[in-house]
Design a protein around this motif. Structure first.
Motif, short mmCIF file in Angstrom:
data_model
loop_
_atom_site.label_atom_id
_atom_site.label_comp_id
_atom_site.label_asym_id
_atom_site.label_seq_id
_atom_site.Cartn_x
_atom_site.Cartn_y
_atom_site.Cartn_z
N SER A 1 0.58 -0.64 -0.01
CA SER A 1 0.35 -0.10 0.08
C SER A 1 0.89 1.64 0.29
O SER A 1 0.24 2.64 -0.25
CB SER A 1 -1.12 -0.19 1.20
OG SER A 1 0.02 -0.31 2.58
N VAL A 2 2.22 1.37 0.18
CA VAL A 2 3.18 2.28 0.32
C VAL A 2 3.46 2.24 -1.19
O VAL A 2 4.15 3.03 -2.08
CB VAL A 2 3.41 2.38 1.56
CG1 VAL A 2 4.89 3.32 2.11
CG2 VAL A 2 2.96 2.78 3.28
N GLY A 3 4.85 1.00 -0.82
CA GLY A 3 5.24 1.27 -2.38
C GLY A 3 6.61 1.69 -2.12
O GLY A 3 7.28 1.34 -2.05
N ALA B 1 9.53 7.23 -1.18
CA ALA B 1 9.29 8.41 -1.71
C ALA B 1 7.10 8.61 -2.74
O ALA B 1 6.93 9.79 -3.25
CB ALA B 1 9.74 8.21 -3.35
N ASN B 2 6.98 7.86 -2.03
CA ASN B 2 5.51 7.80 -2.30
C ASN B 2 4.49 8.25 -1.34
O ASN B 2 3.87 7.71 0.06
CB ASN B 2 4.18 6.42 -2.23
CG ASN B 2 3.55 5.80 -2.97
OD1 ASN B 2 2.52 7.44 -3.16
ND2 ASN B 2 2.43 5.05 -2.86
N CYS B 3 4.98 9.69 -0.70
CA CYS B 3 4.76 10.92 -0.02
C CYS B 3 2.80 10.48 0.02
O CYS B 3 2.45 10.59 1.53
CB CYS B 3 4.56 11.80 -0.13
SG CYS B 3 6.78 12.65 -0.41
N ALA B 4 2.08 10.47 -0.80
CA ALA B 4 1.02 10.63 -0.88
C ALA B 4 0.23 9.13 0.56
O ALA B 4 -0.96 9.74 0.26
CB ALA B 4 0.15 10.87 -2.36
N ALA B 5 0.97 8.55 0.32
CA ALA B 5 0.05 7.00 0.78
C ALA B 5 0.20 7.34 2.19
O ALA B 5 -1.05 7.34 3.04
CB ALA B 5 0.72 6.17 0.29
#
Ligand code: HEC
Ligand code: HEC
Length: 175
Positions: free
Chosen positions: A147-149, A152-156
């Motif tokens: 769900s995060v990846g 860098a995937n701040c919006a998660a």
């Protein structure tokens, strides 16, 4: 009647003064959006070209030297080809430099720079000492959750990252 008008005049004057009194001290916080929120920036090419694969990372998260490296290597950008025509590339770089962490115009930038050595130019926000420290309570395994990846995937986790809001209230780590 005269009294009433004078009363309103006084009230209005008091109102203006107190508005001034309240807006002056918070002037800086306002420009920065308050707390760790970021200045709201608009730049057409940046929003068009740098927000298709991930959020448009705020320039204040990295120093100028980092942005020069990022923009100089778009042909091999973290495994992707993100190259641009030279004019657009130069235009975006100028914008990033003007608003970079070391440009001196944002509070968050100053915080990022406090933890960075002068010669440092990380390619990633997520590798900066500021970022690592801000996230030292996030367990390592969380970053690689489906769900995060990646970090860098701040919006998660920062549900309002696209609006430049990163405060505690809007954080929620997905399961
Ligand atoms: C074709 C897709 C694509 C485009 C377009 C793109 N990027 Fe990226 N970018 C990526 C990928 C993939 C990553 C690595 C994400 C990860 O590690 O999860 C990345 C990562 C980054 C990072 C590092 C994030 C971190 O880990 O802190 C920065 C900074 C960055 N991009 C800036 C830009 C800028 C500036 C532009 C516009 C000129 C841009 N990107 C356009 C795909 C793209
Ligand atoms: C796995 C979830 C997660 C991801 C992904 C993540 N963060 Fe965070 N972030 C957090 C948590 C949790 C905190 C701590 C909130 C607190 O202070 O209580 C935090 C704190 C912050 C803060 C400080 C907020 C404050 O008010 O002190 C900033 C700024 C921030 N993150 C930016 C980013 C940026 C930029 C990215 C992407 C490059 C990112 N974060 C990616 C979870 C995440």
């Amino acid at each position: 009647m005269n009294y009433l008008l004078r009363g309103i005049g006084v009230l209005a004057a008091v109102g203006t003064i107190s508005l001034l009194a309240f807006s002056l001290p918070s002037g800086e916080a306002h420009g920065d959006g308050g707390g760790d929120a970021l200045p709201r920036l608009t730049h057409k090419a940046w929003q068009q070209e740098c927000a298709s694969c991930h959020i448009a990372y705020a320039p204040a998260f990295l120093p100028k030297a980092s942005w020069r490296r990022v923009m100089g290597g778009l042909g091999q950008h973290f495994g992707e080809d993100a190259s641009l025509d030279p004019a657009t590339q130069a235009d975006i770089l100028r914008f990033l430099e003007i608003n970079a962490a070391d440009a001196g115009n944002s509070r968050i930038g100053r915080k990022v720079m406090q933890r960075m050595d002068a010669q440092d130019a990380p390619l990633r926000i997520t590798e900066s000492r500021w970022f690592v420290r801000k996230h030292d309570e996030v367990p390592r395994a969380t970053w690689s959750r489906k769900s995060v990846g990646s970090a860098a995937n701040c919006a998660a986790c920062h549900r309002q990252a696209e609006q430049g809001v990163f405060d505690d209230d809007s954080v929620s780590i997905p399961k």
